[in-house]
Design a protein around this motif. Structure first.
Motif, PDB file in Angstrom:
ATOM      1  N   LEU A   1       0.690  -0.914   0.257  1.00  0.00           N
ATOM      2  CA  LEU A   1      -0.176  -0.250   0.223  1.00  0.00           C
ATOM      3  C   LEU A   1       0.910   1.207  -0.029  1.00  0.00           C
ATOM      4  O   LEU A   1       1.302   1.564   1.500  1.00  0.00           O
ATOM      5  N   PRO A   2       0.955   1.736  -1.601  1.00  0.00           N
ATOM      6  CA  PRO A   2       2.494   2.627  -1.282  1.00  0.00           C
ATOM      7  C   PRO A   2       1.884   4.448  -1.088  1.00  0.00           C
ATOM      8  O   PRO A   2       0.223   4.196  -0.546  1.00  0.00           O
ATOM      9  N   GLN A   3       2.332   4.958  -0.133  1.00  0.00           N
ATOM     10  CA  GLN A   3       2.460   6.793   0.139  1.00  0.00           C
ATOM     11  C   GLN A   3       0.385   6.991  -0.266  1.00  0.00           C
ATOM     12  O   GLN A   3       0.059   7.702   0.489  1.00  0.00           O
ATOM     13  N   GLU A   4       0.717   6.871  -2.200  1.00  0.00           N
ATOM     14  CA  GLU A   4      -0.322   7.890  -3.093  1.00  0.00           C
ATOM     15  C   GLU A   4      -2.066   7.360  -2.482  1.00  0.00           C
ATOM     16  O   GLU A   4      -2.582   8.232  -2.627  1.00  0.00           O
ATOM     17  N   SER A   5      -1.216   6.452  -2.275  1.00  0.00           N
ATOM     18  CA  SER A   5      -2.698   5.071  -1.823  1.00  0.00           C
ATOM     19  C   SER A   5      -3.293   5.287  -0.627  1.00  0.00           C
ATOM     20  O   SER A   5      -4.619   4.254  -0.172  1.00  0.00           O
ATOM     21  N   PHE A   6      -2.519   5.155   0.607  1.00  0.00           N
ATOM     22  CA  PHE A   6      -2.541   5.419   2.028  1.00  0.00           C
ATOM     23  C   PHE A   6      -3.647   6.241   2.130  1.00  0.00           C
ATOM     24  O   PHE A   6      -3.370   6.973   1.746  1.00  0.00           O
ATOM     25  N   LYS A   7      -4.647   5.742   3.686  1.00  0.00           N
ATOM     26  CA  LYS A   7      -5.418   6.256   4.246  1.00  0.00           C
ATOM     27  C   LYS A   7      -5.327   5.455   5.910  1.00  0.00           C
ATOM     28  O   LYS A   7      -5.483   4.028   5.963  1.00  0.00           O
ATOM     29  N   VAL A   8      -5.681   5.938   6.978  1.00  0.00           N
ATOM     30  CA  VAL A   8      -6.313   5.200   7.972  1.00  0.00           C
ATOM     31  C   VAL A   8      -7.628   4.196   7.342  1.00  0.00           C
ATOM     32  O   VAL A   8      -8.361   4.776   6.789  1.00  0.00           O
ATOM     33  N   GLY A   9      -7.381   3.123   8.371  1.00  0.00           N
ATOM     34  CA  GLY A   9      -8.459   2.178   8.870  1.00  0.00           C
ATOM     35  C   GLY A   9      -8.197   0.573   8.481  1.00  0.00           C
ATOM     36  O   GLY A   9      -6.746   0.748   9.458  1.00  0.00           O
ATOM     37  N   THR A  10      -9.134  -0.162   8.810  1.00  0.00           N
ATOM     38  CA  THR A  10      -8.377  -1.419   9.337  1.00  0.00           C
ATOM     39  C   THR A  10      -8.735  -1.901   7.825  1.00  0.00           C
ATOM     40  O   THR A  10      -9.172  -1.948   6.856  1.00  0.00           O
ATOM     41  N   TYR A  11      -7.437  -3.301   7.611  1.00  0.00           N
ATOM     42  CA  TYR A  11      -6.662  -3.828   6.701  1.00  0.00           C
ATOM     43  C   TYR A  11      -7.001  -5.228   6.979  1.00  0.00           C
ATOM     44  O   TYR A  11      -7.059  -4.992   8.081  1.00  0.00           O
ATOM     45  N   GLU A  12      -6.610  -6.128   6.133  1.00  0.00           N
ATOM     46  CA  GLU A  12      -6.274  -7.368   5.576  1.00  0.00           C
ATOM     47  C   GLU A  12      -5.417  -8.179   4.917  1.00  0.00           C
ATOM     48  O   GLU A  12      -6.096  -7.928   3.866  1.00  0.00           O
ATOM     49  N   LEU A  13      -4.348  -8.864   5.381  1.00  0.00           N
ATOM     50  CA  LEU A  13      -3.267  -9.246   4.527  1.00  0.00           C
ATOM     51  C   LEU A  13      -3.771 -10.811   4.655  1.00  0.00           C
ATOM     52  O   LEU A  13      -4.253 -11.734   5.500  1.00  0.00           O
ATOM     53  N   ILE A  14      -4.108 -11.062   3.452  1.00  0.00           N
ATOM     54  CA  ILE A  14      -3.941 -12.697   3.115  1.00  0.00           C
ATOM     55  C   ILE A  14      -3.057 -13.011   2.581  1.00  0.00           C
ATOM     56  O   ILE A  14      -2.411 -13.281   1.474  1.00  0.00           O
TER      57      ILE A  14
END
Length: 118
Positions: A52-65
Motif C-alpha cells: 500500500l504505497p503513500q499515494e494510496s494510503f489512508k487510515v483504516g482497517t485492512y486485511e492481508l491474506i
C-alpha cells in the motif's frame, strides 16, 4: 510524508525468506472487504514495492491474506489435504496517516506469528 504499508515473509522451518508467496491486501469497511492489491514475494521474501504505497494510503482497517498453503506445497514442506495452514488472514488497523506500517509473517507448516515491525 504520507504513510505506507510493507510486508515480508520468512520461512522459519527452512530458515530462509519465503519466495513466491502470494499476498492479497483488502480494505475493510464494516462488513465489506475491498481488494486493493495482490502481489508475490521476491527472493528476499519481500514485495518489490510497498503493498500500500503513500499515494494510496489512508487510515483504516485492512486485511492481508497470505497464501501459505500454495507456498508450503510448492516448497515440498507439506502434502496432506486439507492443510493445517492454508490461507492466513491478518486483520489490523492503521491509525497514523504519517506512519510506515510493516506487517511481517513468520511461517512454518504448523504455526505462524506476526508483529508490527519497522
Amino acid at each position: 510524508m504520507a504513510g505506507y504499508l510493507t510486508t515480508h515473509v520468512l520461512d522459519t522451518a527452512r530458515g530462509c525468506p519465503a519466495e513466491g508467496l502470494k499476498i492479497t491486501l483488502y480494505e475493510i469497511t464494516g462488513d465489506t472487504r475491498r481488494k486493493l492489491a495482490e502481489t508475490e514475494t521476491n527472493s528476499d521474501g519481500r514485495t518489490n514495492s510497498p503493498i500500500l504505497p503513500q499515494e494510496s494510503f489512508k487510515v483504516g482497517t485492512y486485511e492481508l491474506i497470505f497464501s501459505a498453503g500454495d507456498y508450503l506445497r510448492s516448497s515440498g514442506q507439506v502434502a496432506e489435504n486439507p492443510l493445517f495452514l492454508d490461507q492466513i488472514p491478518i486483520r489490523f488497523g492503521m491509525s497514523d496517516p504519517e506512519a510506515h506500517y510493516h506487517v511481517p509473517l513468520l511461517l512454518s507448516p504448523y504455526g505462524y506469528s506476526t508483529y508490527r515491525g519497522s
